[in-house]
Design a protein around this motif. Structure first.
Motif, PDB file in Angstrom:
ATOM      1  N   GLN A  16       8.035 -79.786-110.026  1.00 39.07           N
ATOM      2  CA  GLN A  16       7.375 -78.606-109.467  1.00 39.07           C
ATOM      3  C   GLN A  16       7.212 -77.632-110.629  1.00 39.07           C
ATOM      4  OE1 GLN A  16       6.602 -78.443-106.108  1.00 39.07           O
ATOM      5  NE2 GLN A  16       5.445 -76.589-106.519  1.00 39.07           N
ATOM      6  N   VAL A  17       5.966 -77.350-110.992  1.00 37.06           N
ATOM      7  CA  VAL A  17       5.665 -76.561-112.185  1.00 37.06           C
ATOM      8  C   VAL A  17       4.870 -75.320-111.785  1.00 37.06           C
ATOM      9  CG1 VAL A  17       4.607 -76.582-114.464  1.00 37.06           C
ATOM     10  CG2 VAL A  17       5.646 -78.663-113.580  1.00 37.06           C
ATOM     11  N   GLU A  18       5.414 -74.155-112.082  1.00 37.65           N
ATOM     12  CA  GLU A  18       4.759 -72.897-111.733  1.00 37.65           C
ATOM     13  C   GLU A  18       3.764 -72.472-112.806  1.00 37.65           C
ATOM     14  OE1 GLU A  18       5.199 -71.197-108.760  1.00 37.65           O
ATOM     15  OE2 GLU A  18       6.295 -73.017-108.251  1.00 37.65           O
ATOM     16  N   GLU A  19       2.923 -71.538-112.439  1.00 40.85           N
ATOM     17  CA  GLU A  19       1.971 -70.872-113.336  1.00 40.85           C
ATOM     18  C   GLU A  19       0.848 -71.777-113.831  1.00 40.85           C
ATOM     19  OE1 GLU A  19       3.990 -68.484-116.293  1.00 40.85           O
ATOM     20  OE2 GLU A  19       5.459 -67.811-114.822  1.00 40.85           O
ATOM     21  N   MET A  20       0.587 -72.885-113.143  1.00 46.59           N
ATOM     22  CA  MET A  20      -0.580 -73.710-113.452  1.00 46.59           C
ATOM     23  C   MET A  20      -1.697 -73.289-112.509  1.00 46.59           C
ATOM     24  SD  MET A  20       0.806 -77.616-113.922  1.00 46.59           S
ATOM     25  CE  MET A  20       1.067 -77.814-112.172  1.00 46.59           C
ATOM     26  N   SER A  21      -2.872 -72.987-113.058  1.00 45.30           N
ATOM     27  CA  SER A  21      -3.948 -72.523-112.188  1.00 45.30           C
ATOM     28  C   SER A  21      -5.322 -73.079-112.533  1.00 45.30           C
ATOM     29  CB  SER A  21      -3.997 -70.995-112.208  1.00 45.30           C
ATOM     30  OG  SER A  21      -4.249 -70.552-113.536  1.00 45.30           O
ATOM     31  N   VAL A  74      -0.206 -79.178-119.903  1.00 41.15           N
ATOM     32  CA  VAL A  74       0.971 -79.868-119.367  1.00 41.15           C
ATOM     33  C   VAL A  74       0.908 -81.354-119.715  1.00 41.15           C
ATOM     34  CG1 VAL A  74       2.105 -80.580-117.219  1.00 41.15           C
ATOM     35  CG2 VAL A  74       1.461 -78.192-117.556  1.00 41.15           C
ATOM     36  N   THR A  75      -0.251 -81.954-119.543  1.00 37.08           N
ATOM     37  CA  THR A  75      -0.420 -83.370-119.867  1.00 37.08           C
ATOM     38  C   THR A  75      -0.126 -83.634-121.338  1.00 37.08           C
ATOM     39  OG1 THR A  75      -2.056 -83.662-118.108  1.00 37.08           O
ATOM     40  CG2 THR A  75      -2.056 -85.299-119.879  1.00 37.08           C
ATOM     41  N   VAL A 108      -1.659 -84.280-112.425  1.00 38.43           N
ATOM     42  CA  VAL A 108      -1.394 -82.869-112.141  1.00 38.43           C
ATOM     43  C   VAL A 108      -2.108 -82.480-110.857  1.00 38.43           C
ATOM     44  CG1 VAL A 108      -1.632 -80.507-112.966  1.00 38.43           C
ATOM     45  CG2 VAL A 108      -1.148 -82.342-114.593  1.00 38.43           C
ATOM     46  N   ASP A 109      -1.375 -81.926-109.901  1.00 38.26           N
ATOM     47  CA  ASP A 109      -1.935 -81.401-108.660  1.00 38.26           C
ATOM     48  C   ASP A 109      -1.817 -79.883-108.726  1.00 38.26           C
ATOM     49  OD1 ASP A 109      -2.412 -80.459-106.067  1.00 38.26           O
ATOM     50  OD2 ASP A 109      -1.442 -82.188-105.121  1.00 38.26           O
ATOM     51  N   LEU A 110      -2.925 -79.234-109.108  1.00 36.64           N
ATOM     52  CA  LEU A 110      -2.889 -77.771-109.273  1.00 36.64           C
ATOM     53  C   LEU A 110      -2.621 -77.058-107.955  1.00 36.64           C
ATOM     54  CD1 LEU A 110      -5.861 -77.231-111.735  1.00 36.64           C
ATOM     55  CD2 LEU A 110      -3.425 -77.022-112.243  1.00 36.64           C
ATOM     56  N   ALA A 111      -3.184 -77.556-106.861  1.00 36.91           N
ATOM     57  CA  ALA A 111      -3.033 -76.887-105.560  1.00 36.91           C
ATOM     58  C   ALA A 111      -1.573 -76.819-105.125  1.00 36.91           C
ATOM     59  CB  ALA A 111      -3.871 -77.591-104.507  1.00 36.91           C
ATOM     60  N   GLN A 112      -0.855 -77.904-105.340  1.00 41.94           N
ATOM     61  CA  GLN A 112       0.559 -77.941-104.933  1.00 41.94           C
ATOM     62  C   GLN A 112       1.505 -77.647-106.082  1.00 41.94           C
ATOM     63  OE1 GLN A 112       1.510 -81.504-102.795  1.00 41.94           O
ATOM     64  NE2 GLN A 112       0.153 -80.988-101.113  1.00 41.94           N
ATOM     65  N   ARG A 113       0.935 -77.459-107.291  1.00 43.52           N
ATOM     66  CA  ARG A 113       1.726 -77.200-108.498  1.00 43.52           C
ATOM     67  C   ARG A 113       2.756 -78.292-108.747  1.00 43.52           C
ATOM     68  NH1 ARG A 113       2.117 -70.819-107.453  1.00 43.52           N
ATOM     69  NH2 ARG A 113       0.069 -70.306-108.272  1.00 43.52           N
ATOM     70  N   LYS A 114       2.297 -79.546-108.594  1.00 38.53           N
ATOM     71  CA  LYS A 114       3.172 -80.683-108.823  1.00 38.53           C
ATOM     72  C   LYS A 114       2.617 -81.528-109.953  1.00 38.53           C
ATOM     73  CE  LYS A 114       5.174 -81.016-104.275  1.00 38.53           C
ATOM     74  NZ  LYS A 114       5.461 -81.853-103.129  1.00 38.53           N
ATOM     75  N   ALA A 162       5.840 -75.558-123.374  1.00 41.74           N
ATOM     76  CA  ALA A 162       4.397 -75.291-123.351  1.00 41.74           C
ATOM     77  C   ALA A 162       4.076 -74.011-122.579  1.00 41.74           C
ATOM     78  CB  ALA A 162       3.650 -76.473-122.745  1.00 41.74           C
ATOM     79  N   GLY A 163       5.095 -73.417-121.944  1.00 37.65           N
ATOM     80  CA  GLY A 163       4.902 -72.144-121.256  1.00 37.65           C
ATOM     81  C   GLY A 163       4.809 -72.210-119.749  1.00 37.65           C
ATOM     82  N   TYR A 164       5.199 -73.337-119.172  1.00 37.44           N
ATOM     83  CA  TYR A 164       5.102 -73.510-117.720  1.00 37.44           C
ATOM     84  C   TYR A 164       6.490 -73.765-117.140  1.00 37.44           C
ATOM     85  CZ  TYR A 164       0.251 -73.919-118.969  1.00 37.44           C
ATOM     86  OH  TYR A 164      -1.001 -73.657-119.490  1.00 37.44           O
ATOM     87  N   PRO A 165       6.997 -72.846-116.311  1.00 40.72           N
ATOM     88  CA  PRO A 165       8.344 -73.000-115.745  1.00 40.72           C
ATOM     89  C   PRO A 165       8.442 -74.201-114.804  1.00 40.72           C
ATOM     90  CG  PRO A 165       7.530 -70.752-115.466  1.00 40.72           C
ATOM     91  CD  PRO A 165       6.376 -71.579-115.933  1.00 40.72           C
ATOM     92  N   VAL A 166       9.448 -75.024-115.009  1.00 44.97           N
ATOM     93  CA  VAL A 166       9.741 -76.144-114.120  1.00 44.97           C
ATOM     94  C   VAL A 166      10.814 -75.662-113.153  1.00 44.97           C
ATOM     95  CG1 VAL A 166      10.653 -78.495-113.968  1.00 44.97           C
ATOM     96  CG2 VAL A 166       9.146 -77.851-115.879  1.00 44.97           C
ATOM     97  N   VAL A 167      10.446 -75.585-111.855  1.00 43.43           N
ATOM     98  CA  VAL A 167      11.373 -75.030-110.875  1.00 43.43           C
ATOM     99  C   VAL A 167      11.988 -76.090-109.974  1.00 43.43           C
ATOM    100  CG1 VAL A 167      10.290 -72.764-110.901  1.00 43.43           C
ATOM    101  CG2 VAL A 167       9.495 -74.465-109.272  1.00 43.43           C
ATOM    102  N   GLY A 168      11.522 -77.320-110.122  1.00 43.85           N
ATOM    103  CA  GLY A 168      12.095 -78.421-109.346  1.00 43.85           C
ATOM    104  C   GLY A 168      11.726 -79.733-109.976  1.00 43.85           C
ATOM    105  N   ARG A 169      12.581 -80.735-109.778  1.00 43.14           N
ATOM    106  CA  ARG A 169      12.292 -82.051-110.339  1.00 43.14           C
ATOM    107  C   ARG A 169      13.031 -83.116-109.558  1.00 43.14           C
ATOM    108  NH1 ARG A 169      15.139 -81.412-116.234  1.00 43.14           N
ATOM    109  NH2 ARG A 169      16.407 -79.650-115.673  1.00 43.14           N
ATOM    110  N   ALA A 170      12.429 -84.314-109.546  1.00 44.57           N
ATOM    111  CA  ALA A 170      13.028 -85.429-108.812  1.00 44.57           C
ATOM    112  C   ALA A 170      12.582 -86.738-109.459  1.00 44.57           C
ATOM    113  CB  ALA A 170      12.601 -85.401-107.365  1.00 44.57           C
ATOM    114  N   THR A 171      13.430 -87.740-109.300  1.00 45.28           N
ATOM    115  CA  THR A 171      13.077 -89.088-109.715  1.00 45.28           C
ATOM    116  C   THR A 171      12.607 -89.827-108.461  1.00 45.28           C
ATOM    117  OG1 THR A 171      14.756 -89.063-111.448  1.00 45.28           O
ATOM    118  CG2 THR A 171      13.950 -91.214-110.747  1.00 45.28           C
ATOM    119  N   LEU A 172      11.430 -90.405-108.540  1.00 42.07           N
ATOM    120  CA  LEU A 172      10.871 -91.109-107.372  1.00 42.07           C
ATOM    121  C   LEU A 172      11.096 -92.607-107.471  1.00 42.07           C
ATOM    122  CD1 LEU A 172       7.461 -89.240-107.128  1.00 42.07           C
ATOM    123  CD2 LEU A 172       9.602 -88.698-106.005  1.00 42.07           C
TER     124      LEU A 172
END
Length: 68
Positions: free
Chosen positions: A5-10, A18-19, A33-39, A58-68
């Protein structure tokens, strides 16, 4: 496969940044990258912590992460 979950992507530029940051850690990584859901989904053999750190650097806060 990781999901972050990456904030500040628009915009497309944000998605590109990010890529590129993820691919600097693992050039073979597949990044979605899913800009709408910031994932960001990453298919990579690199460690999740290193990928998250690259995105933060790179300047984008990561506020959540998971291994799928």
């Amino acid at each position: 496969m990781y999901e972050l979950q990456v904030e500040e992507m628009s915009c497309g530029h944000c998605a590109s940044s990010v890529t590129k940051s993820v691919q600097a850690v693992d050039a073979q990584a597949k990044v979605e990258v899913d800009l709408a859901q910031r994932k960001v989904r990453v298919d990579s053999s690199a460690e999740l912590d290193k990928i998250a750190a690259a995105i933060v650097a790179a300047g984008y806060p990561v506020v959540g992460r998971a291994t799928l």
